[in-house]
Design an enzyme around this catalytic site. Structure first.
Site, PDB file in Angstrom:
ATOM      1  N   GLN A 126     -12.676  -7.829   4.528  1.00 58.83           N
ATOM      2  CA  GLN A 126     -12.251  -9.221   4.670  1.00 58.83           C
ATOM      3  C   GLN A 126     -13.218 -10.132   3.903  1.00 58.83           C
ATOM      4  OE1 GLN A 126      -9.340 -10.186   6.293  1.00 58.83           O
ATOM      5  NE2 GLN A 126      -9.786 -12.148   5.305  1.00 58.83           N
ATOM      6  N   ASP A 182      -5.808  -3.720  -0.964  1.00 59.67           N
ATOM      7  CA  ASP A 182      -5.744  -5.122  -1.394  1.00 59.67           C
ATOM      8  C   ASP A 182      -5.453  -5.209  -2.897  1.00 59.67           C
ATOM      9  OD1 ASP A 182      -5.918  -7.088   0.539  1.00 59.67           O
ATOM     10  OD2 ASP A 182      -8.117  -7.015   0.673  1.00 59.67           O
ATOM     11  N   LYS A 206      -4.072  -8.594  11.276  1.00 56.39           N
ATOM     12  CA  LYS A 206      -3.845  -7.380  10.487  1.00 56.39           C
ATOM     13  C   LYS A 206      -3.854  -6.149  11.388  1.00 56.39           C
ATOM     14  CE  LYS A 206      -5.575  -9.553   6.311  1.00 56.39           C
ATOM     15  NZ  LYS A 206      -6.689  -9.860   5.414  1.00 56.39           N
TER      16      LYS A 206
END
Ligand code: NAP
Length: 281
Positions: free
Chosen positions: A97, A120, A53
């Site tokens: 994460q 997200d 990422k």
């Protein structure tokens, strides 16, 4: 005739070229898009994901900050970091994460992210906006799947879409996006009776279960579009999806490979969401 491949790597390259252009335009106006990625602990898969990422950000002109903490970080300290990032004007997207260590309440942590920086799309208010047809952020994996269907000009309106898997991060938001695009949607889970009965009716079949080879060729309607979100290791340790690709490709009209399908699209849509966040601020 074997199915046409939907190449996620190629489509990602095209979308990332647009991301880089938009990032450069924002940077020229003094607002380089910024993503903060927080990793708690040393889960090997998570370590690889966050590295990818961060690299995708730097390759495409986004600013990124990787904050790594050891597994003993307290929930209070993590919440304090999120609060600081919520108030940092150089950061437009915040990603935690998952999974988090067991002593940290993941729901509480996700709710602590400012909804307008929740790239997200997991915050409860973003889930609600998606559910009511006014999405602020579309969760990255289902968003990538929609881009894949768009890339083949698939007429979603009126089609029967079957989503196998009903998690909050893939299956449920996927079903919502397909519904909003006009599909008739069936959602299956591990308790579904006679899974094949449902999958065989799908014009669009999206599989996201984490069960290697769950969907076999005889479960697919001839000519269906098959999108395989699954990421598993087979007995030889090779990456594979939830669909028996070798045989399914003889039945489907279009199919995504694993690797090289949905995986690269997920990171690309994270970049897109970060750009969208920066453009809105
Ligand atoms: P998850 O949270 O474990 O959810 C799995 C879902 O599949 C659940 O809803 C479960 O049903 C359902 N399921 C399990 N076995 C089933 C069966 N035999 N028949 C029908 N449904 C079944 O997993 P996830 O986070 O959604 O991820 C799913 C897969 O996608 C994993 O392989 C993951 O690694 C992969 N993934 C890939 C990407 C990517 O970028 N390519 C991104 C995210 C996830 P219940 O609700 O009844 O438990």
């Amino acid at each position: 005739m074997p199915a046409q491949l939907i190449d996620g790597t190629l489509l990602s390259q095209q979308l990332r070229a647009d991301v880089a252009k938009r990032a450069a335009a924002l940077t020229a106006r003094g607002k380089q898009p910024g993503l903060a990625v927080i990793l708690v602990g040393d889960n090997p898969a998570s370590t690889v994901y966050v590295r990818n990422k961060v690299k995708a950000c730097s390759d495409n002109g986004l600013h990124s900050v990787l904050e790594k903490y050891d597994a003993e970080l307290s929930e209070a300290d993590l919440l304090a970091r999120i609060d600081a990032l919520n108030n940092d004007p150089t950061i437009h997207g915040i990603l935690i994460q998952l999974p988090l260590p067991a002593h940290i309440n993941a729901t509480k942590v996700i709710e602590a992210i400012a909804a307008e920086k929740d790239v997200d799309g997991f915050h409860i208010s973003n889930a609600g906006l998606l559910m009511t047809g006014q999405p602020l952020f579309r969760p990255c994996t289902p968003y990538g799947v929609m881009k894949m269907l768009e890339s083949i000009d698939y007429p979603i309106r009126g089609a029967h879409a079957v989503v196998v898997g009903a998690s909050n991060i893939v299956g449920k938001p996927q079903a919502m996006l397909l519904l909003q695009a006009g599909a008739t949607v069936t959602i299956c889970n591990s308790k579904t009776r006679d899974l094949a009965h449902h999958t065989k009716q799908a014009d669009i079949l999206v599989v996201a279960t984490g069960k290697a080879n769950l969907v076999t060729a005889d479960m697919i309607k001839p000519g269906a579009v098959v999108i395989d979100v699954g990421m598993n290791r087979n007995q030889e340790g090779k990456l594979c999806g939830d669909v028996d690709f070798a045989n399914a490709k003889e039945v489907a009209s279009h199919i995504t490979p694993v690797p090289g399908g949905v995986g690269p699209m997920t990171i690309t849509m994270l970049l897109v969401n970060t750009i969208e966040a920066a453009e809105r601020m």
